[in-house]
Design a protein around this motif. Structure first.
Motif, PDB file in Angstrom:
ATOM      1  N   GLY A   1       0.807  -1.219   0.000  1.00  0.00           N
ATOM      2  CA  GLY A   1       0.000   0.000   0.000  1.00  0.00           C
ATOM      3  C   GLY A   1       0.839   1.269   0.000  1.00  0.00           C
ATOM      4  O   GLY A   1       0.562   2.213  -0.741  1.00  0.00           O
ATOM      5  N   VAL A   2       1.880   1.301   0.820  1.00  0.00           N
ATOM      6  CA  VAL A   2       2.747   2.484   0.871  1.00  0.00           C
ATOM      7  C   VAL A   2       3.510   2.631  -0.446  1.00  0.00           C
ATOM      8  O   VAL A   2       3.675   3.747  -0.951  1.00  0.00           O
ATOM      9  CB  VAL A   2       3.707   2.417   2.078  1.00  0.00           C
ATOM     10  CG1 VAL A   2       4.721   3.546   2.040  1.00  0.00           C
ATOM     11  CG2 VAL A   2       2.929   2.467   3.379  1.00  0.00           C
ATOM     12  N   THR A   3       3.946   1.510  -1.016  1.00  0.00           N
ATOM     13  CA  THR A   3       4.641   1.569  -2.310  1.00  0.00           C
ATOM     14  C   THR A   3       3.725   2.133  -3.390  1.00  0.00           C
ATOM     15  O   THR A   3       4.128   3.019  -4.156  1.00  0.00           O
ATOM     16  CB  THR A   3       5.132   0.165  -2.717  1.00  0.00           C
ATOM     17  OG1 THR A   3       6.026  -0.313  -1.713  1.00  0.00           O
ATOM     18  CG2 THR A   3       5.831   0.199  -4.056  1.00  0.00           C
ATOM     19  N   LEU A   4       2.496   1.647  -3.448  1.00  0.00           N
ATOM     20  CA  LEU A   4       1.547   2.153  -4.443  1.00  0.00           C
ATOM     21  C   LEU A   4       1.215   3.627  -4.209  1.00  0.00           C
ATOM     22  O   LEU A   4       1.039   4.391  -5.160  1.00  0.00           O
ATOM     23  CB  LEU A   4       0.280   1.301  -4.448  1.00  0.00           C
ATOM     24  CG  LEU A   4       0.439  -0.116  -4.985  1.00  0.00           C
ATOM     25  CD1 LEU A   4      -0.840  -0.917  -4.771  1.00  0.00           C
ATOM     26  CD2 LEU A   4       0.815  -0.100  -6.461  1.00  0.00           C
ATOM     27  N   MET A   5       1.140   4.023  -2.940  1.00  0.00           N
ATOM     28  CA  MET A   5       0.873   5.429  -2.630  1.00  0.00           C
ATOM     29  C   MET A   5       2.039   6.305  -3.069  1.00  0.00           C
ATOM     30  O   MET A   5       1.832   7.394  -3.619  1.00  0.00           O
ATOM     31  CB  MET A   5       0.623   5.597  -1.131  1.00  0.00           C
ATOM     32  CG  MET A   5       0.285   7.015  -0.728  1.00  0.00           C
ATOM     33  SD  MET A   5      -1.305   7.570  -1.330  1.00  0.00           S
ATOM     34  CE  MET A   5      -2.307   7.183   0.053  1.00  0.00           C
ATOM     35  N   LEU A   6       3.259   5.830  -2.858  1.00  0.00           N
ATOM     36  CA  LEU A   6       4.437   6.578  -3.298  1.00  0.00           C
ATOM     37  C   LEU A   6       4.469   6.691  -4.821  1.00  0.00           C
ATOM     38  O   LEU A   6       4.728   7.767  -5.366  1.00  0.00           O
ATOM     39  CB  LEU A   6       5.713   5.917  -2.778  1.00  0.00           C
ATOM     40  CG  LEU A   6       7.037   6.587  -3.146  1.00  0.00           C
ATOM     41  CD1 LEU A   6       7.087   8.020  -2.633  1.00  0.00           C
ATOM     42  CD2 LEU A   6       8.203   5.784  -2.574  1.00  0.00           C
ATOM     43  N   LEU A   7       4.184   5.594  -5.509  1.00  0.00           N
ATOM     44  CA  LEU A   7       4.143   5.629  -6.979  1.00  0.00           C
ATOM     45  C   LEU A   7       3.049   6.573  -7.475  1.00  0.00           C
ATOM     46  O   LEU A   7       3.239   7.283  -8.462  1.00  0.00           O
ATOM     47  CB  LEU A   7       3.938   4.216  -7.534  1.00  0.00           C
ATOM     48  CG  LEU A   7       5.087   3.231  -7.284  1.00  0.00           C
ATOM     49  CD1 LEU A   7       4.694   1.847  -7.753  1.00  0.00           C
ATOM     50  CD2 LEU A   7       6.361   3.697  -7.952  1.00  0.00           C
ATOM     51  N   GLN A   8       1.901   6.597  -6.777  1.00  0.00           N
ATOM     52  CA  GLN A   8       0.824   7.507  -7.171  1.00  0.00           C
ATOM     53  C   GLN A   8       1.213   8.954  -6.892  1.00  0.00           C
ATOM     54  O   GLN A   8       0.873   9.848  -7.665  1.00  0.00           O
ATOM     55  CB  GLN A   8      -0.480   7.148  -6.449  1.00  0.00           C
ATOM     56  CG  GLN A   8      -1.680   7.937  -6.933  1.00  0.00           C
ATOM     57  CD  GLN A   8      -1.999   7.682  -8.389  1.00  0.00           C
ATOM     58  OE1 GLN A   8      -1.995   6.529  -8.830  1.00  0.00           O
ATOM     59  NE2 GLN A   8      -2.292   8.726  -9.141  1.00  0.00           N
ATOM     60  N   ALA A   9       1.931   9.203  -5.807  1.00  0.00           N
ATOM     61  CA  ALA A   9       2.389  10.568  -5.511  1.00  0.00           C
ATOM     62  C   ALA A   9       3.344  11.055  -6.600  1.00  0.00           C
ATOM     63  O   ALA A   9       3.275  12.212  -7.026  1.00  0.00           O
ATOM     64  CB  ALA A   9       3.064  10.617  -4.141  1.00  0.00           C
ATOM     65  N   ILE A  10       4.207  10.170  -7.072  1.00  0.00           N
ATOM     66  CA  ILE A  10       5.113  10.529  -8.175  1.00  0.00           C
ATOM     67  C   ILE A  10       4.300  10.818  -9.435  1.00  0.00           C
ATOM     68  O   ILE A  10       4.585  11.775 -10.169  1.00  0.00           O
ATOM     69  CB  ILE A  10       6.146   9.412  -8.411  1.00  0.00           C
ATOM     70  CG1 ILE A  10       7.088   9.311  -7.208  1.00  0.00           C
ATOM     71  CG2 ILE A  10       6.946   9.655  -9.687  1.00  0.00           C
ATOM     72  CD1 ILE A  10       7.950   8.066  -7.186  1.00  0.00           C
ATOM     73  N   SER A  11       3.275  10.022  -9.678  1.00  0.00           N
ATOM     74  CA  SER A  11       2.397  10.259 -10.828  1.00  0.00           C
ATOM     75  C   SER A  11       1.713  11.622 -10.729  1.00  0.00           C
ATOM     76  O   SER A  11       1.621  12.357 -11.718  1.00  0.00           O
ATOM     77  CB  SER A  11       1.347   9.142 -10.902  1.00  0.00           C
ATOM     78  OG  SER A  11       0.399   9.407 -11.910  1.00  0.00           O
ATOM     79  N   GLU A  12       1.249  11.963  -9.531  1.00  0.00           N
ATOM     80  CA  GLU A  12       0.604  13.267  -9.334  1.00  0.00           C
ATOM     81  C   GLU A  12       1.610  14.402  -9.541  1.00  0.00           C
ATOM     82  O   GLU A  12       1.266  15.446 -10.094  1.00  0.00           O
ATOM     83  CB  GLU A  12      -0.029  13.351  -7.943  1.00  0.00           C
ATOM     84  CG  GLU A  12      -1.152  12.359  -7.702  1.00  0.00           C
ATOM     85  CD  GLU A  12      -2.305  12.500  -8.663  1.00  0.00           C
ATOM     86  OE1 GLU A  12      -2.735  13.643  -8.924  1.00  0.00           O
ATOM     87  OE2 GLU A  12      -2.792  11.459  -9.164  1.00  0.00           O
ATOM     88  N   PHE A  13       2.851  14.197  -9.108  1.00  0.00           N
ATOM     89  CA  PHE A  13       3.899  15.192  -9.338  1.00  0.00           C
ATOM     90  C   PHE A  13       4.110  15.402 -10.837  1.00  0.00           C
ATOM     91  O   PHE A  13       4.194  16.539 -11.309  1.00  0.00           O
ATOM     92  CB  PHE A  13       5.203  14.752  -8.659  1.00  0.00           C
ATOM     93  CG  PHE A  13       6.350  15.671  -8.914  1.00  0.00           C
ATOM     94  CD1 PHE A  13       6.416  16.911  -8.299  1.00  0.00           C
ATOM     95  CD2 PHE A  13       7.375  15.306  -9.770  1.00  0.00           C
ATOM     96  CE1 PHE A  13       7.479  17.772  -8.528  1.00  0.00           C
ATOM     97  CE2 PHE A  13       8.442  16.156 -10.017  1.00  0.00           C
ATOM     98  CZ  PHE A  13       8.492  17.393  -9.384  1.00  0.00           C
ATOM     99  N   PHE A  14       4.191  14.295 -11.582  1.00  0.00           N
ATOM    100  CA  PHE A  14       4.361  14.407 -13.034  1.00  0.00           C
ATOM    101  C   PHE A  14       3.182  15.136 -13.675  1.00  0.00           C
ATOM    102  O   PHE A  14       3.366  15.940 -14.589  1.00  0.00           O
ATOM    103  CB  PHE A  14       4.518  13.025 -13.667  1.00  0.00           C
ATOM    104  CG  PHE A  14       5.851  12.378 -13.412  1.00  0.00           C
ATOM    105  CD1 PHE A  14       6.954  13.100 -12.997  1.00  0.00           C
ATOM    106  CD2 PHE A  14       6.007  11.014 -13.600  1.00  0.00           C
ATOM    107  CE1 PHE A  14       8.182  12.491 -12.767  1.00  0.00           C
ATOM    108  CE2 PHE A  14       7.235  10.394 -13.379  1.00  0.00           C
ATOM    109  CZ  PHE A  14       8.318  11.143 -12.963  1.00  0.00           C
ATOM    110  N   LYS A  15       1.978  14.889 -13.201  1.00  0.00           N
ATOM    111  CA  LYS A  15       0.795  15.580 -13.744  1.00  0.00           C
ATOM    112  C   LYS A  15       0.857  17.073 -13.447  1.00  0.00           C
ATOM    113  O   LYS A  15       0.495  17.894 -14.298  1.00  0.00           O
ATOM    114  CB  LYS A  15      -0.492  14.986 -13.151  1.00  0.00           C
ATOM    115  CG  LYS A  15      -0.822  13.605 -13.632  1.00  0.00           C
ATOM    116  CD  LYS A  15      -2.102  13.132 -12.953  1.00  0.00           C
ATOM    117  CE  LYS A  15      -2.156  11.644 -12.848  1.00  0.00           C
ATOM    118  NZ  LYS A  15      -3.287  11.174 -12.052  1.00  0.00           N
ATOM    119  N   ASP A  16       1.316  17.431 -12.245  1.00  0.00           N
ATOM    120  CA  ASP A  16       1.444  18.842 -11.892  1.00  0.00           C
ATOM    121  C   ASP A  16       2.492  19.534 -12.761  1.00  0.00           C
ATOM    122  O   ASP A  16       2.274  20.650 -13.237  1.00  0.00           O
ATOM    123  CB  ASP A  16       1.810  18.998 -10.421  1.00  0.00           C
ATOM    124  CG  ASP A  16       0.698  18.565  -9.478  1.00  0.00           C
ATOM    125  OD1 ASP A  16      -0.479  18.625  -9.891  1.00  0.00           O
ATOM    126  OD2 ASP A  16       1.012  18.142  -8.353  1.00  0.00           O
TER     127      ASP A  16
END
Length: 164
Positions: A140-155
């Motif tokens: 779960g934490v790994t997926l959350m970290l990967l999603q946070a990176i995805s959100e950073f890329f979107k920003d």
């Protein structure tokens, strides 16, 4: 960046859509707990199993909630800002989230490796092994970290005028 965002968003979206129905499993476990305590001998496993199911529900559903923008924001000024200013602010603050998730992942991996190495068990009467739920936390934490990176890329893409 496009491929990364597409892959991570697809994984977290699909997993989140499946995990959201886990609430029914939690309800069923707690219902059985109530019924067994009222009419039969109480089940020893129900409350701890409900806790484990809730941890899995929360940890695996978190990346989906982040992706959908369902997380709670302190919105005193944010709603009045332009999209560009929001993107700058989001790109900056997600860095703090990524740092926090990195530290959390380090601790979760350490805890899971300990549970695996020493066959750690709960101190309750039921005494289940702890490694399955600790591995779920790591995932779960790994997926959350990967999603946070995805959100950073979107920003970053929004700042450049590109839609991902």
């Amino acid at each position: 960046m496009r491929r990364y965002v597409a892959i991570i968003d697809a994984i977290n979206y699909r997993l989140g859509r499946v995990v959201m129905y886990g609430i029914f499993a939690i309800i069923a476990i707690l219902l059985w707990s109530s019924i067994s305590k009222t009419f039969f001998l109480p089940s020893l496993w129900t409350l701890e199993m409900a806790q484990f199911a809730m941890v899995a529900y929360y940890m695996l559903g978190g990346p989906y909630a982040m992706q959908m923008g369902a997380n709670v924001r302190m919105d005193l000024f944010y709603h009045r800002w332009s999209d560009r200013r929001k993107a700058w602010f989001d790109a900056f603050t997600v860095l703090f989230l990524m740092f926090y998730l990195g530290v959390l992942l380090y601790g979760a991996m350490d805890s899971a490796s300990y549970a695996l190495e020493y066959n750690e068990r709960s101190n309750t009467v039921w005494r289940p092994y702890m490694w399955p739920i600790k591995l779920v936390v790591v995932l779960g934490v790994t997926l959350m970290l990967l999603q946070a990176i995805s959100e950073f890329f979107k920003d970053v893409a929004r700042l450049r005028g590109v839609t991902l």
